[in-house]
Enzyme design. Structure first.
Site, mmCIF file in Angstrom:
data_model
loop_
_atom_site.group_PDB
_atom_site.id
_atom_site.type_symbol
_atom_site.label_atom_id
_atom_site.label_comp_id
_atom_site.label_asym_id
_atom_site.label_seq_id
_atom_site.Cartn_x
_atom_site.Cartn_y
_atom_site.Cartn_z
ATOM 1 N N GLU A 188 -55.792 44.250 51.965
ATOM 2 C CA GLU A 188 -57.023 45.007 51.711
ATOM 3 C C GLU A 188 -57.744 45.230 53.023
ATOM 4 O O GLU A 188 -57.898 44.296 53.820
ATOM 5 C CB GLU A 188 -57.942 44.250 50.744
ATOM 6 C CG GLU A 188 -59.294 44.931 50.507
ATOM 7 C CD GLU A 188 -60.187 44.147 49.556
ATOM 8 O OE1 GLU A 188 -59.652 43.429 48.696
ATOM 9 O OE2 GLU A 188 -61.429 44.249 49.676
ATOM 10 N N GLU A 193 -68.325 48.130 53.806
ATOM 11 C CA GLU A 193 -68.846 47.454 52.626
ATOM 12 C C GLU A 193 -70.312 47.141 52.884
ATOM 13 O O GLU A 193 -70.702 46.813 54.004
ATOM 14 C CB GLU A 193 -68.053 46.170 52.365
ATOM 15 C CG GLU A 193 -67.807 45.888 50.917
ATOM 16 C CD GLU A 193 -66.848 44.717 50.707
ATOM 17 O OE1 GLU A 193 -66.687 44.358 49.531
ATOM 18 O OE2 GLU A 193 -66.297 44.175 51.676
#
Length: 310
Positions: A188, A193
């Site tokens: 990932e 974010e």
């Protein structure tokens, strides 16, 4: 035409014989399209002419310098500018559907304009507290899974983010083999974010079989401040190479993750797909609660672009 390595090369179209009268001017033209297999360096184009007495005369060669592109040159290979209006382009994007991960509060819908749409040259992801089909909060998560995947290159998204407790937008990537090997073995890459309770900090993170939330080592990542990401657009990007991944906000590189040479620590030598989502609540986004008075929330994405290194 002579190549830098001494070989011969043709020009096209070829020009046949032409008789020129005294005082007459004539222009001859020919071309060549250079490709990535052509040698860099000095190419020489030779020309000659025959006089009426039958003698050939050589002209000075024309020199053409074919230069290698700079090492930091990128070529655009995939993009979505979100032109037009209506639902996102279905040739580029699919959807995650339902309550997908992390104990989040939103139900991801599919093909619902209220949650994902193109408008005024932007993609809008909207989280709503609308009770649709019995789901208190709805939102959208767009994915290129099954449509387009990427291995190495520069991946960037220009976006404006929501703020407020409970918001958790992200631009990220997952390995295309996730259905076979699961997470975190698939890998990932979190390009961007953001959690609303920490409104001026951007996070870039990787998860691997060795480095992930819940492991003894934990994930690997970095943070950087961003001025008013809920008011201003910023460019969130990675530059992904076989030996490292560099993370950027605008022109600032704030974190590098290096290949440590094992699949447990580097599952990034295989293709990944893109995700754009707006989550609400959950294990991290909801760590300080969800302010239910602030809905709706929107992510505005100006564009997503992917480049390969020349």
């Amino acid at each position: 035409m002579r190549t830098p390595t001494g070989g011969g090369a043709d020009l096209s179209p070829g020009t046949g014989a032409k008789t020129v009268a005294p005082g007459q001017t004539v222009t001859l033209s020919a071309g060549r399209t250079f490709t990535s297999t052509d040698a860099y360096g000095t190419w020489r184009v030779f020309s000659s002419w025959l006089d009426s007495a039958g003698a050939w005369h050589e002209e000075a060669p024309l020199l053409i310098e074919l230069k290698a592109p700079p090492a930091n040159t990128w070529r655009l290979v995939w993009q979505d500018e979100f032109d037009g209006s209506g639902l996102p382009d279905s040739t580029r994007w699919g959807y995650e559907v339902g309550y997908v991960r992390n104990g989040e509060s939103q139900y991801y819908t599919q093909g619902r304009l209220e949650n994902a749409r193109r408008e005024n040259g932007q993609l809008i992801l909207e989280a709503r507290r609308d009770g649709w089909n019995g789901h208190d909060i709805t939102s959208a998560s767009l994915i290129t899974k099954g449509k387009k995947s990427f291995l190495y290159g520069r991946i960037e998204a220009r976006a404006k983010l929501p703020t407020g407790k409970g918001t958790w937008p992200a631009v990220w990537m997952l390995g295309t083999d996730i259905d076979q090997v699961g997470w975190p073995a698939c890998g990932e890459i979190d390009i961007m974010e953001y959690v609303g309770f920490n409104p001026t900090t951007i996070h870039g993170t990787v998860h691997t079989p060795f480095y992930y939330h819940g492991s003894a080592a934990g994930p690997r990542g970095g943070t950087t401040p961003a001025s008013s990401p809920w008011l201003d657009y910023h460019l969130y990007a990675i530059e992904w190479f076989p030996d490292r991944i560099d993370f950027f906000v605008d022109s600032v590189k704030y974190f590098t993750f290096f290949n440590e040479g094992t699949s447990a620590k580097w599952p990034f030598n295989k293709a990944h797909y893109l995700l754009l989502n707006l989550a609400i609540g959950g294990s991290w986004g909801g760590a300080q609660g969800v302010d239910l008075t602030l809905f709706p929330h929107r992510v505005y994405v100006d564009y997503v672009r992917v480049y390969e290194r020349l």
